[in-house]
Design an enzyme around this catalytic site. Sequence first.
Site, PDB file in Angstrom:
ATOM      1  N   TYR A 142       0.827  -1.212   0.000  1.00  0.00           N
ATOM      2  CA  TYR A 142       0.000   0.000   0.000  1.00  0.00           C
ATOM      3  C   TYR A 142       0.862   1.263   0.000  1.00  0.00           C
ATOM      4  CZ  TYR A 142      -4.023  -2.982   1.198  1.00  0.00           C
ATOM      5  OH  TYR A 142      -5.008  -3.943   1.209  1.00  0.00           O
ATOM      6  N   LYS A 187       3.570 -15.370   2.766  1.00  0.00           N
ATOM      7  CA  LYS A 187       3.472 -16.147   1.522  1.00  0.00           C
ATOM      8  C   LYS A 187       4.908 -16.489   1.094  1.00  0.00           C
ATOM      9  CE  LYS A 187       1.059 -17.726  -2.029  1.00  0.00           C
ATOM     10  NZ  LYS A 187       0.228 -18.934  -1.896  1.00  0.00           N
ATOM     11  N   ASP A 219      -2.868 -18.071   2.183  1.00  0.00           N
ATOM     12  CA  ASP A 219      -4.030 -18.736   1.576  1.00  0.00           C
ATOM     13  C   ASP A 219      -4.590 -19.797   2.528  1.00  0.00           C
ATOM     14  OD1 ASP A 219      -1.534 -19.770   1.047  1.00  0.00           O
ATOM     15  OD2 ASP A 219      -1.975 -20.405  -0.993  1.00  0.00           O
ATOM     16  N   ASP A 243      -5.240  -6.710   6.048  1.00  0.00           N
ATOM     17  CA  ASP A 243      -6.449  -6.001   5.621  1.00  0.00           C
ATOM     18  C   ASP A 243      -7.521  -7.019   5.215  1.00  0.00           C
ATOM     19  OD1 ASP A 243      -8.138  -4.012   4.812  1.00  0.00           O
ATOM     20  OD2 ASP A 243      -7.023  -3.451   3.018  1.00  0.00           O
ATOM     21  N   ASP A 247     -11.035  -8.549   7.524  1.00  0.00           N
ATOM     22  CA  ASP A 247     -12.426  -8.452   7.057  1.00  0.00           C
ATOM     23  C   ASP A 247     -13.088  -9.823   7.123  1.00  0.00           C
ATOM     24  OD1 ASP A 247     -12.132  -5.758   6.488  1.00  0.00           O
ATOM     25  OD2 ASP A 247     -13.101  -5.901   4.530  1.00  0.00           O
TER      26      ASP A 247
END
Length: 355
Positions: A142, A187, A219, A243, A247
């Site tokens: 980001y 990852k 994942d 992020d 959620d």
Amino acid sequence: MVKNIAVIRGDGIGPEIVNEAIKVLDKVAQAYGHTFNYTDVDMGGCAIDKYGDPLPVSELQKCVESDSVLLGAVGGNKWNDVPGHMRPEKGLLRLRAGMGVYSNNRPAKIWPQLADASPLKKSIVEQGIDFIIVRELIGGIYFGEHKTEGDTAVDVLRYSESEIERIGRIGFETARKRNKKLCSVEKSNVLDSSRLWKNVMHRLSAEYPDIELSDMLVDNCAMQIVKNPAQFDVVVTENMFGDILSDEASMITGSIGMIPSSSLGATTCGLYEPIHGSAPDIAGKDVANPIGTILSAAMMLRFSFDMPNEADAIENAVSKYLDAGYRTADIMCEGMTLVGCKQCGDLIVSFLTKE
Ligand code: NAD
């Protein structure tokens, strides 16, 4: 105590939910003899409309000079076509960076009263959902370079060892205050930045022998959060993974509208906001759930103002409100009483007593 709070109402449902949180803070001030002064700050789409800038320097300055910042949410369809560097969300990223709040703490905890609102099977919910996602907030993709050239777009994901180390330490320290289990999510089978992340976490682990460190690919983590959320105590991860996972984690607790967050850096001046966005689909209809924002205000009292009793009083008032069977539309279940945003705030105020 006197505390100066910078208040960013923002866009969409932002003003509605922040107003309810302020009602609750005012009741706390009255009950405990504190004075909370509020300074309005424009950020997001409303600031673009007013100043042509999602966060003018003067507005950021008000936040940095405050004792803490309470934020609703920013963004909306109206500003979808403005250039990337001018989008409402850019104001939020600049705020986080300007305040230096690198550690975002997002609890995923199911309220027993809301077990029926979780989309997960009862047998999974009954095992318990109570974990914290510690998300790195001012680094990673980001904050890397963003550019579009012709038909190609590039976003750079970069982390330094020191950035990983400071958030890693928050992860270990958070686990130390809980059940001493830390899951580091990355990852590393694909990304160099994740291999560095994993190496730093294992180096730090030697300093925290009392904490059980595990590694998980992002994942797999996305899958495990819905399959067996009870396995998690504290999850520490980089900005974008955090992020997305937070959620997902919020949804299994019933509604994204219930979850607060705190963001802290080197000082006690923190940023407190619900984890959801500006929900343009329900803005102005008095149906939004303000509890995520109200609980964010409680986190502000606990973590920035050292007012644990006052924070408990807010959380207990929310619990009593849920016990009494009141529900906003997002968590409405059979047999409960449907209330709007304002009424929810008023009821929580009415249940708030000095502990
Ligand atoms: P969103 O979180 O705003 O909404 C997702 C869904 O959840 C919607 O159906 C919405 O109605 C519902 N919802 C969200 N908060 C709720 C609440 N308090 N009570 C009841 N229902 C609630 O996500 P989105 O629709 O993807 O994004 C809308 C805008 O918000 C976009 O412009 C996005 O960039 C922005 N956004 C801002 C922030 C922030 O300010 N921190 C975070 C995420 C998204």
